[in-house]
Design a protein around this motif. Sequence first.
Motif, short mmCIF file in Angstrom:
data_model
loop_
_atom_site.label_atom_id
_atom_site.label_comp_id
_atom_site.label_asym_id
_atom_site.label_seq_id
_atom_site.Cartn_x
_atom_site.Cartn_y
_atom_site.Cartn_z
N VAL A 153 0.87 -1.19 0.00
CA VAL A 153 0.00 0.00 0.00
C VAL A 153 0.90 1.23 0.00
O VAL A 153 1.78 1.36 0.85
CB VAL A 153 -0.93 0.02 1.24
N PHE A 154 0.71 2.09 -0.99
CA PHE A 154 1.50 3.33 -1.07
C PHE A 154 0.64 4.49 -0.59
O PHE A 154 -0.39 4.79 -1.18
CB PHE A 154 1.96 3.57 -2.50
N GLU A 155 1.09 5.11 0.49
CA GLU A 155 0.41 6.33 0.94
C GLU A 155 1.16 7.52 0.38
O GLU A 155 2.32 7.41 -0.02
CB GLU A 155 0.37 6.37 2.47
N GLY A 156 0.50 8.66 0.29
CA GLY A 156 1.15 9.83 -0.31
C GLY A 156 1.43 9.62 -1.80
O GLY A 156 2.40 10.14 -2.34
N ALA A 157 0.57 8.82 -2.42
CA ALA A 157 0.76 8.54 -3.86
C ALA A 157 -0.15 9.42 -4.72
O ALA A 157 -0.54 9.04 -5.82
CB ALA A 157 0.50 7.06 -4.14
N GLY A 158 -0.47 10.61 -4.21
CA GLY A 158 -1.39 11.50 -4.93
C GLY A 158 -0.94 11.82 -6.34
O GLY A 158 -1.73 11.78 -7.29
N ALA A 159 0.36 12.12 -6.49
CA ALA A 159 0.86 12.49 -7.81
C ALA A 159 0.78 11.31 -8.77
O ALA A 159 0.40 11.45 -9.94
CB ALA A 159 2.30 12.99 -7.71
N ALA A 160 1.11 10.10 -8.26
CA ALA A 160 1.07 8.91 -9.11
C ALA A 160 -0.35 8.64 -9.58
O ALA A 160 -0.59 8.32 -10.75
CB ALA A 160 1.60 7.70 -8.33
N ILE A 161 -1.32 8.80 -8.67
CA ILE A 161 -2.72 8.54 -9.02
C ILE A 161 -3.22 9.59 -10.02
O ILE A 161 -3.89 9.27 -11.00
CB ILE A 161 -3.59 8.50 -7.75
N ALA A 162 -2.84 10.85 -9.77
CA ALA A 162 -3.29 11.91 -10.68
C ALA A 162 -2.73 11.70 -12.09
O ALA A 162 -3.45 11.81 -13.08
CB ALA A 162 -2.86 13.28 -10.13
N ARG A 163 -1.44 11.36 -12.16
CA ARG A 163 -0.82 11.13 -13.48
C ARG A 163 -1.45 9.93 -14.18
O ARG A 163 -1.66 9.93 -15.38
CB ARG A 163 0.69 10.91 -13.33
#
Lengths: 370, 397
Positions: free
Chosen positions: A213-223
């Motif tokens: 589980v990757f937390e703080g993966a906002g940029a990865a999810i947005a891209r």
Amino acid sequence: MDFGLSEDQLLLEQTVRGFLADQVAIERVRDQRQKAGSKSCPNDRAIWSQLAELGIAGIVVPEEQGGSGLGLLDAVIVSQALGHAVTPTPFLATAVMAPTALEAVGGKLAEDWLAGIASGELVVGVAVTELFSVREDAGVRLRPGRQDGKLDGKAIMALDAFGADRLLVALDATTLALVDASAPGLEKTRLLTVDATRCTAELSFDGVDPLAVFEGAGAAIARMLEAGRIALAADTLGACESMVEQAVAYAKDRKQFDRVIGSFQAVKHMCAEMIAEVEPARSLLWYAAHAFDGVPDESPWMSCHALAHIAEIGREIASVSTQVHGGIGWTDEQNLHFWFKRIANARHLLGGPELLRARAADLQGLVPAA
Amino acid sequence: MDLEFDARYDAFREQVREFLAHNKPGGAIGMAEGRAEHRIQWLSLLIEHGYWARTIPKEYGGYGAEPDLLETVIMDEEFNKAGVPRGMMAQGPSMLVPTLLTHGSEEQRERWIAPTMRGEVMWCQGYSEPGSGSDLASLQTAAREDGDDFLINGQKIWTSGADQSDMCFILVRTEPDAKKHEGISYILLPMDTPGIEVQPLRTMSGDIGDNSFNQVLFSDVRVPKANVVGARGEGWKIANTTLKHERSSLNANAEGTWMRLARLMKKETINGVPAIASPVYRDRLMRLQARALSMKHHGMRMLTCNLKGESSGVAGLIVKLQNCQLSFDMSALAIDVMGELGALYDHTKYERERGYWQAHSMFSLGLIIGGGTAQIQKNIIAERGLGLPREPKPAKA
């Protein structure tokens, strides 16, 4: 200044379109629909292996993991070709969305997955619907208590997930779980749509152990969402191109009142209106992909615009092309409906036009604070 | 995909900026009205520095540079930014001059190109007739031979600027026995010739003056045969070169208009709330933004085709159709946002932006029709772009 496809990209386009025209005639798509029925995934694994050999599965995967390391514009060319041929493959989730997110989060596990994707061995599905549209109380949550970390809940309309080997599940806008598709407690149900060429599923989690589980993966999810939206827009545009070609060919052939129907202005203008939408949309799509690769400030909202706009012209073209064909266009036998339904299903998969336009306005600061 | 300009263009851009910084005129230059001396001076200065008549050969009064599309883009960008007209949007420079360069005699080029580019000689276009609009080749205005002259009789319509023009490039039927397309000649006609009557034709936007429209009546108007451009009977072919120039000059600045619309929606309030806060209006604005962006990038794609000398095919044929409709649709949203005040006009109390959007709307509607109607554009797209057959001619009754 050169706004257009490079020599290499034109060659890629030619190669993929040539391969698909050769190997995936519409009869094969029909057979695949028959074989899959309602219980299995319609994605064509044999074709997917061949596409992997052409470097298509790993098109955006870095070279270090055995991919081609190309840009999103190259992936767009492939996606357009797949839409044009209504080919059932897991390209969107496996070859575009998953690699974008995996490369962004990085690490050994992600690299292993990337290598598997590039070789064509791993099909990865993605579950992201709940990020922008929660219905049926769906959503996947980490069981409270850090040590436990099991997943509960459900994700609906997960892309290419039914026949997948691995799954990327967005728990929220900043948390991404990597899951083995055969993990105990995970149940996959095919959600049959009108479109027999795309695989959507429900994933039910009852205490499933994620691989990571990757937390703080906002940029990865947005891209991942940006890339997915642009690639899905390309798929729809490719399907539109084919529908215009089929309508024009039919209008040149079909005779009524002792004339080919394409000589009637009413029919001629329908064809002109369709192509007048397709051509500028292609320019918008190319720019959106270019922005994803090179103008990251614009990419978040440009990707929304590309998908929303192409979804809108897609609905119109799907209808008008069918009308040019008249009654025969409405039959199962004519096959035109495979394109119609591919366009129809794609319209809402990564956010429908209204939702995407609202997002595009917000991202540009056009929504005043209440 | 490479959207950067080559380094040598940076120097060119710098040079244009410098010129503008030193020479930008203080007052407004009304490029469309009259024959004002200051306009002639401005155009002459631009020609001297190569910012106008740039690729026209020196012997015809131009600057004599090699054609370079990116230089044109840079000049347009910089002049737009400075808010200064780069030359004159008029039918002489945009339509007659390219035609003379291709088809004119040496004498015609030497006599007309330089004063036309300097704005000393103003031109109008005598093409459409009351009975010949979309079917232009059916035109009936006749030129009868009389010794070394023709005598012209007939009527032209939609003649922009006829009341302010010195000259007219006119299509007339000189060969009454030839086939429809082969009996037409392209003639240069002085507007002060006896027998010409100009009648103003007020448009729906009521704007006489800058955008004056007219009909022109010809009664035994005498013009020397030497004023024919190209050969007799070749007028249709020659005019088609000119029509192409007209259509390609309709390059609307869709993104600029969209930005103006967005500004209006931030400023205009309804019940104390800015229009842009309304999800309904905002959704319409966003739909238009996607279309404006499409046409902007489509323009870049067309520019690239031009730079490479490649045909843009059907992708180029759709530009006029799309840009004119988009322009109309943007003003429609602006008017809706202003609500009941959107119909105010003619500098009335509460009018917004001096009536810009109503005028823009009506002008856009004119563009949808003018220069080949939207329906004619669709025929062209379908026939030349998609290879669909022409409509068969009806059997003679």
